[in-house]
Structures are given as C-alpha cells and as structure tokens.
Enzyme design. Structure first.
Site, short mmCIF file in Angstrom:
data_model
loop_
_atom_site.label_atom_id
_atom_site.label_comp_id
_atom_site.label_asym_id
_atom_site.label_seq_id
_atom_site.Cartn_x
_atom_site.Cartn_y
_atom_site.Cartn_z
N ALA A 24 -47.99 -54.12 21.66
CA ALA A 24 -48.00 -52.56 21.62
C ALA A 24 -45.89 -52.79 20.89
CB ALA A 24 -47.88 -52.01 22.41
N GLU A 49 -55.87 -57.81 22.83
CA GLU A 49 -56.07 -56.67 23.28
C GLU A 49 -57.70 -56.60 22.66
OE1 GLU A 49 -53.45 -54.47 25.56
OE2 GLU A 49 -54.44 -54.08 27.36
N1 3HC Z 1 -42.36 -53.98 19.91
C1 3HC Z 1 -40.89 -54.11 19.24
N2 3HC Z 1 -39.94 -54.53 18.68
C2 3HC Z 1 -40.29 -55.82 19.40
C3 3HC Z 1 -42.11 -55.95 20.11
C4 3HC Z 1 -42.59 -55.48 20.55
N3 3HC Z 1 -43.45 -55.90 21.22
N4 3HC Z 1 -41.54 -57.88 20.15
C5 3HC Z 1 -40.72 -58.50 19.28
N5 3HC Z 1 -40.05 -56.97 19.01
C6 3HC Z 1 -38.66 -57.28 17.74
C7 3HC Z 1 -37.46 -57.05 18.45
O1 3HC Z 1 -37.28 -56.19 19.43
C8 3HC Z 1 -36.41 -57.51 17.14
O2 3HC Z 1 -36.23 -57.20 16.45
P1 3HC Z 1 -34.51 -57.25 15.86
O3 3HC Z 1 -35.07 -58.13 14.78
O4 3HC Z 1 -34.21 -55.59 15.50
O5 3HC Z 1 -33.87 -57.35 16.66
C9 3HC Z 1 -37.92 -58.73 16.42
O6 3HC Z 1 -38.79 -57.73 16.95
C10 3HC Z 1 -38.11 -60.14 16.87
O7 3HC Z 1 -38.14 -60.49 17.23
P2 3HC Z 1 -37.77 -61.87 18.87
O8 3HC Z 1 -36.48 -62.12 17.87
O9 3HC Z 1 -38.27 -61.95 19.75
O10 3HC Z 1 -38.32 -62.49 17.63
P3 3HC Z 1 -39.39 -64.26 17.91
O11 3HC Z 1 -39.73 -65.10 16.11
O12 3HC Z 1 -38.28 -64.73 18.14
O13 3HC Z 1 -40.31 -64.37 18.69
C11 3HC Z 1 -42.27 -63.32 20.09
C12 3HC Z 1 -41.89 -62.91 18.35
C13 3HC Z 1 -42.70 -64.27 20.95
C14 3HC Z 1 -42.92 -61.70 19.40
C15 3HC Z 1 -41.30 -62.03 20.49
O14 3HC Z 1 -40.83 -61.28 20.04
C16 3HC Z 1 -42.18 -61.81 22.11
O15 3HC Z 1 -42.51 -62.04 23.13
N6 3HC Z 1 -42.37 -60.35 21.99
C17 3HC Z 1 -42.69 -59.83 23.38
C18 3HC Z 1 -43.80 -59.27 22.49
C19 3HC Z 1 -44.74 -58.41 24.11
O16 3HC Z 1 -43.84 -58.25 24.77
N7 3HC Z 1 -45.94 -57.47 24.04
C20 3HC Z 1 -46.09 -57.18 24.75
C21 3HC Z 1 -46.34 -55.65 24.70
S1 3HC Z 1 -46.46 -54.86 25.45
C22 3HC Z 1 -47.97 -54.24 25.20
O17 3HC Z 1 -48.37 -55.01 24.62
C23 3HC Z 1 -48.81 -53.20 25.80
C24 3HC Z 1 -50.22 -53.17 25.45
O18 3HC Z 1 -51.05 -53.61 26.94
C25 3HC Z 1 -50.60 -51.78 25.61
#
Ligand code: 3HC
Ligand code: NAI
Length: 686
Positions: free
Chosen positions: A61, A103
């Site tokens: 998300a 999901e």
């Molecule tokens: N939402 C919004 N922005 C996100 C994001 C997300 N889920 N995940 C990453 N970003 C953004 C970061 O803030 C960053 O932004 P910036 O360039 O402006 O600083 C950019 O994407 C790149 O992120 P990383 O530097 O972390 O990139 P990497 O390539 O090192 O890693 C990744 C990629 C493994 C996908 C890592 O970003 C990550 O782990 N992201 C979080 C994933 C996450 O937690 N997902 C679950 C979200 S909650 C959800 O899905 C709820 C659902 O169940 C309803």
C-alpha cells in the site's frame, strides 16, 4: 502512474508502472479494477499476466496515504475483484511483493516469481496488520503455522522458500515476462484452482494458538501489532471468510490511526530520507574500493569486519607485530562468533578473514581509498597517526577518525589535503550497530562528505550528519541521560527503579545497567577531560564509585554488585550508602515510572533542541535515528523528538519547567519554547 495492457495472442499482459516501488496508490487501485473489467469483456483473452516495471513488483500500500482517510476503491475490494475475474490472473513477481502487493498476488489465481524475488507481509513493522486479506487468505493458502510466522514477524521469504510453502506456484528462471506468459499459456486450458478465499484452513494441533501467543508476546514486548496480527490469523482460521475479513479490516483501520503506527511510519520515512540529504544532491562521492583501519582494538576490529562484510579488502595497521596479531585475532573472534551463532558458514568466515591484511607498515596504505583511524582516544596519538597517513596515502584518499569526543578539527590539524578528512563515528559493536555519525570539519569537501554517506550505504548503515561538539549528537545526549539518572537517585529513586522504568518505556536496558556493562571508567575519563576544559559535569555518585574502583561488571561492582560468574545485577548497600551521603539535605520524593521516564527523556529532548538550534543536527528526525540505531531507543516510539511531538511540546515545556523549579533538570531552552509555540520542531530546522 501507468497501467498498460498488451496482448501476446490469448494472453494479456498488465504492466504496472508506478515508480519508485509500484505502491498501491488510489490511482493504481482504480486502474487495476478497470483492467479487470476491460479484460473480462474480451473473450479472446484466456489468461492475464500481472507484471511490474522497474525494480520491484508492487511493494505494498502507499504508506504516504496512511495519514489520510482511505479513498475507494479500497484494496480488499481490488483484491476481491481480481480474484473474482472471469479470466484468471497470474502474478509475475520480481523484486519484492510486500504487504498489499502480496495481497494482490493472493487474489490472483496463480503466482510465479524469479529466484531473487522476496515475498512477505511486513505490516507489523509499520505498527499495523495486513488490511486486504493477508491474514485471511494466507492461512488458507499455506496453513496457519506458516501464516503466523510470516504475518507476526513481518520478515519476507525468498522465492525458493515461498515455493516450498505453497505461496507461489513456480519459480521462473530467465526472463520473467516470457516465463510468465509461457506459464499462462500452459494453465489457460486447465482447470482454475479454487479461489483462496473459499478454501478451508488446515486444522492446528491443540494448544497451537496459546503457544503462538506466548512466543509472539515475548518477542513483541510492548508493540501492539504482532499480537493483533496473530489474533487476525486465528480469527481467519476459526471463522468464515467474510467475518474474518471484517475483523482484519477493523483491526487494520484501528491500528492505522494508532500512535505506534504513526511513530513507525515516521521512522520508515526518516530512514529512507537519511541516506540522501538534500544538501548533498548532485554531489558525486569518491570511489571506495579498498579500505584500511588503524588500531585493531574493540572498535577497529569491528569496523574492519563491517568493511569486509561489505566486500572491501581491508588492511589493519597496529603499533607492532604483537599488536597486529592481537588486532587480527579480534577480527577473527568476531567471525568465529558469527559462525557459532549460525549467522555465516565457516567458509564465508574464512573468505572474509583472508581479505584482512595485518601489518605495522604504513607503506601498505599507499594505494588505499579510505583509511579509518580507531586508536586510543588521545589527541597526540591520533595526530601522530594522521601525520604518517598524510605522508604515505594518495592525496585523494579519504582519511577519517572514529573519535568519540575529541574535536576532529583539532585532530586534522596538519593533515595534508585537509578537504579529504572527516569524522566517521561508529557505534559498538561496529559490525552490528546500524548508526554512523558523519562529522565534517570546516575543511571537509562536499564530495568527501558524500563519500561518508556512500560508505554508509555500502555498509548497510544509517548515516546521520553531525556537527562538531563534545559527543556529537548521540553521546552529547547520552551525557544528559546519565546526569538525569543521577539526579533521580539524589531525590529518592533507586538505580533498580530507574532501570526498571526505562525498560518498561521500551529501552533494552536502563542507564545504570548499561553503564555497568560498558564500564564506568570511559565516562569518568570524559568528565576528567571536561573538568580540565573548565566544564562542570554532574556525576557526584559515579565519581564516588569510580574513586572506589567500582567500574561495573568487569570489577565485580558498579551501580550494582555482581557475584563472580553472574551478570545479574544485585542492589548494592555500598551504593545505597553513597547515594544517601551525597543526597544529604536534598528534598526526597516518591517517583513512579512515568515520572522517572519524564525526568530522563524530556531533558534529553531539551538538549536535542539545542543541538538542532546549533545545527549540530540538521533535522529532528536525524536525532530520532541516532537514538534508535545507536542507543536502543524504542523504534515504536519514533525516537525522542517524535515522542515529544506526539506528547505535545507545550506539555513537555510544562514538565521541564516543573522539574527545573525543583532543581531536577535544566529549564526548557529558548528553542524548545519556540518549537512548542510553533507546534513542532520543523521551525528549528532547515
Ligand atoms: N509506500 C510509499 N512509498 C514507499 C513505499 C510504500 N509502501 N515503499 C517504499 N517507498 C518509497 C520510499 O519512501 C522511497 O522514497 P524516496 O525515494 O522518495 O525516498 C522509495 O520508495 C524507495 O524506497 P527504498 O529506498 O526503501 O528502496 P529499496 O529499493 O531499497 O527497497 C523495498 C524497496 C524493499 C520495496 C522497500 O522500499 C520497502 O521495504 N518498502 C516498504 C514495503 C512495505 O512495508 N509494504 C507494506 C506497506 S503496508 C500495506 O501494504 C498495508 C496493506 O496490507 C493494506
Ligand atoms: P581500544 O583500546 O580497544 O583499541 C585501540 C587500539 O589502537 C589498540 O589495539 C591499540 O594497540 C591501537 N593503537 C594505539 N595507538 C596506535 C597507533 N599509534 N597505531 C596503531 N594502532 C594504535 O579502543 P577502542 O574502544 O577501540 O576505541 C578506539 C577509538 O574509537 C577511540 O577514539 C574511541 O573513543 C572510539 N570509539 C569507541 C567506542 C567504544 O564503544 N569503545 C565507540 C565509538 C568510538
């Protein structure tokens, strides 16, 4: 954001392109729903491949939307639409399929992935639980035990493991698009698997849920999300799909608005902003292909291991042959420990060790790109080291000091090409702790500062820029922590009560236990230096303990007594008597846990606002990262600055005013008052 549909004969390929990580923004959710109706209306399409452009599959998300009211179409409905599509969808996964991304994949009829892909539900790390069927579909697909592991830990699994769990149907070697299309052609004529939502959950053994609850609660401590995630998986296993979905969504929405989730989101974005400070935008760092460490003691050995772990060849310089042997043995000890704990196999340890060259000849450094000094904390010794480095290193080699308290400007006096000098302050154990304070001097060139940040990225560390002052950001605040802890002792609290309150707040250890572990002598040495500079550090009890040789666990006693061979702290009558003596004439009061925590944390915040005002730290969030990654501040509280803002800065000022009136803390700084009036720290930064 674009979602494009291409046709490969009877297979449609839906490509999501929503950089940087294909997060499920409202526009993307809408486009996915639209793609389902478009393709369902096309009788020639037999199967749909869902694939992503860029570095990853849908990574979840859009966390940026979490602070706002949810906008339709809601993700559970998007997943249900894909699952209910007339034409079956195949998720083609590369990079990370995380959270909402996984999901969505669970809504697809099949899932394939490249070998390097990882899949997981990391929501608990953001203080929430999956909100689009993750906890409900997962136990139906892979069984409750595996689902509990994935959901409550938040840790992703690789494609091979996912295949073993039944989370994906095939691993695609080679080109993902071509492989997924071939897979789709193969299954197009076959029976479609039962939608995950209508499958039954495999039964669990008696006592399974109770056991899981105990294990998860033990690990989560005071974090709410893991236990709530477990409850949701349990509900999914014990009730019908629709009721379980309703339960999950309700929990998700409740936690999304919680303080812990706000704190964890704050840290998530702070960590991602830290490696790319705007002030260094466009500055190209120097290349680091080789490194050296001077001094192979506690820190030098840890730094050498951190550099080796990142793949750099490392030279370790010590004073003489015997010290070289000791230094190499320290590095070897680190790798032996990693092998013993099962972190790396012996062969990897051997390979890492083979890349460390020891010596006492600075001539070995003639072509080294980066040299980090970690010798004794003594200005003359450090200057002598840099004099020799100036003579032998290439003029563009980056030279760094790991000093804790000395002034890097003073250390670098006389260094040739001073623009290549900076402080790189690691935290012990350096091969493990994530924080790296990066301290430029007045002369440090921007590309050398950028090299510090690039090095942090290479080492997998969180970089924070710190200005020059006694203790930089972290240790300067630590001095306040310790002084406040002593003030509490002199006004009625015991070391055990203070430590217990800080552990209950979420720190791994209280301030007194921590000093006993690390040794009281180091801080005593700093106080001596501070007094020589004319300062008046406050540590009346610690000074008395040090005078008695009570340096902590290593001397059998410090703030507590220790039995030989036993690290468990026992309250000490000697210490109690010293406290009573020093406290004579001071007002005594009864302290509860909340009062103790306020009397320690809020003065830390007060000092931190001075640090911001002086621009020793550039952003409040950087201070939070320092305390979380260098000192064990609970991540789910967001760091001291976030904690203070969440509490309300006016309330913080009021508490500090009261403590100051009783002589128990410094009064709130002008900058803190200003931040309170403005409603946040942003007024002090930028
Ligand atoms: N939402 C919004 N922005 C996100 C994001 C997300 N889920 N995940 C990453 N970003 C953004 C970061 O803030 C960053 O932004 P910036 O360039 O402006 O600083 C950019 O994407 C790149 O992120 P990383 O530097 O972390 O990139 P990497 O390539 O090192 O890693 C990744 C990629 C493994 C996908 C890592 O970003 C990550 O782990 N992201 C979080 C994933 C996450 O937690 N997902 C679950 C979200 S909650 C959800 O899905 C709820 C659902 O169940 C309803
Ligand atoms: P240590 O005493 O364990 O190691 C210092 C090493 O430097 C010894 O092995 C010594 O032989 C070597 N050495 C001394 N003079 C030398 C010289 N001229 N040339 C080559 N080697 C020399 O000390 P520690 O704890 O590793 O600290 C090193 C530096 O790191 C200090 O500046 C300290 O303030 C800083 N630091 C320490 C932290 C800690 O938690 N111990 C944390 C962060 C920084």
């Amino acid at each position: 954001m674009t979602v494009t549909i291409a046709r490969e004969n009877a297979i449609a390929v839906v490509t999501v392109d929503n950089p940087p990580v294909n997060a499920l923004s409202q526009a993307l959710r809408q486009a996915l729903v639209a793609a389902v109706s478009t393709l369902d209306a096309d009788a020639a399409v037999k199967a749909v491949v869902l694939i992503c452009a860029g570095r990853t599959f849908i990574a979840g998300a859009d966390v940026g939307e979490f602070g706002k009211p949810p906008q339709p179409p809601h993700l559970p409905d998007v997943v249900a639409t894909i699952e209910g599509a007339k034409t079956p969808w195949v998720a083609a996964i590369h990079g990370s399929a995380l959270g909402g991304g996984l999901e969505v994949a669970l809504g697809c009829a099949w899932r394939v992935a490249v070998p390097s892909a990882s899949l997981g539900l990391p929501e608990v790390k953001l203080g929430i639980i999956p909100g689009a069927g993750g906890t409900v579909r997962l136990p139906r697909l892979i069984g409750p035990a595996a689902a509990v592991d994935l959901v409550t830990s938040g840790s992703p699994v690789g494609a091979k493991k996912a295949e073993g769990l039944g989370l994906i149907d095939a691993v695609v070697d080679g080109d993902l698009r071509a492989g997924a299309i071939a897979f789709a052609n193969d299954i197009a004529g076959k029976a479609r698997p039962q939608p995950v939502s209508s499958r039954a959950v495999a039964p669990v053994e008696a006592g399974f849920w109770e056991g899981a609850e105990k294990a998860v609660a033990g690990k989560a401590k005071r974090e709410a999300a893991p236990l709530r995630a477990l409850a949701s998986v349990r509900k999914a296993s014990e009730t019908d799909f629709a009721s379980a979905m309703a339960f999950e969504r309700e929990t998700f929405l409740e936690l999304r608005g919680s303080e812990q989730a706000a704190a964890l989101r704050h840290v998530f974005f702070a960590e991602r902003a830290a490696p790319r400070p705007p002030e260094l935008a466009g500055v190209t760092p120097r290349a680091i292909r080789s490194a050296a460490v001077i001094g192979g003691g506690t820190m030098g050995a840890g730094i050498a291991a951190a550099l080796r772990d990142a793949g750099l060849p490392v030279v370790l310089i010590e004073r003489d042959a015997a010290a070289v042997e000791r230094g190499l043995a320290n590095v070897r000890g680190i790798y032996e420990g990693s092998v013993k704990r099962g972190r790396i196999p012996q062969a990897v340890a051997d390979e890492r060790m083979a890349g460390v060259t020891g010596g006492d000849d600075y001539g070995l450094l003639a072509d080294t790109d980066l040299v980090i000094e970690a010798v004794f904390e003594d200005l003359a010794v450090k200057r002598a080291v840099f004099e020799r480095l100036s003579a032998v290193c290439r003029p563009d080699a980056v030279l760094a000091t790991n000093t804790s308290y000395l002034d890097p400007d003073a250390i670098s006096e006389g260094v040739s090409h001073p623009e290549r000098f900076l402080g790189l302050h690691f935290f012990s154990p350096a091969q493990i702790m994530k924080l790296l304070e990066i301290v430029p001097t007045e002369a440090t060139a921007p590309e050398v500062l950028a090299t510090g940040f690039a090095l942090a990225r290479l080492l997998g560390k969180i970089p924070v820029r710190a200005g020059i002052c006694d203790g930089f950001i972290g240790n300067r605040i630590l001095k306040v922590t310790r002084a406040q802890a002593e003030r509490l002792l002199l006004s009625g609290a015991t070391p055990a009560a203070v430590d217990a309150a800080m552990r209950a707040f979420g720190l791994p250890m209280g301030p007194f236990e921590a000093q006993d572990l690390g040794g009281l002598d180091i801080a005593a040495f700093q106080r001596k230096a501070a007094r020589e500079r004319g300062e008046t550090p406050f540590a009346p009890v610690a000074d008395r303990l040090c005078a008695l040789g009570r340096y902590g666990q290593k001397t059998g006693g410090g703030w507590y007594d220790y039995q030989p061979g036993d690290r468990a702290p026992k309250s000490s009558e000697t210490v109690a008597a010293i406290i009573a003596e020093v406290a004579e004439g001071r007002a005594q009061r009864t302290w509860d846990e909340a009062g103790i925590v306020d009397a320690i944390i809020l003065p830390m915040v007060n000092e931190a606002t001075r640090i911001l005002e002086e621009r020793v730290a550039l952003r409040a969030a950087d201070i939070d990262l320092v305390k979380i990654h260098g000192y064990g501040f609970p991540r789910w509280r967001g760091g001291p600055m976030h904690h203070a803002e969440a509490r309300g800065l006016s309330a913080v000022v009021a508490v500090l005013d009261r403590l100051a009136a009783d002589g128990l803390a410094e009064p709130p700084s002008d900058s803190l008052r200003r931040a309170a009036e403005a409603g946040g720290f942003s007024v002090l930064a930028g």
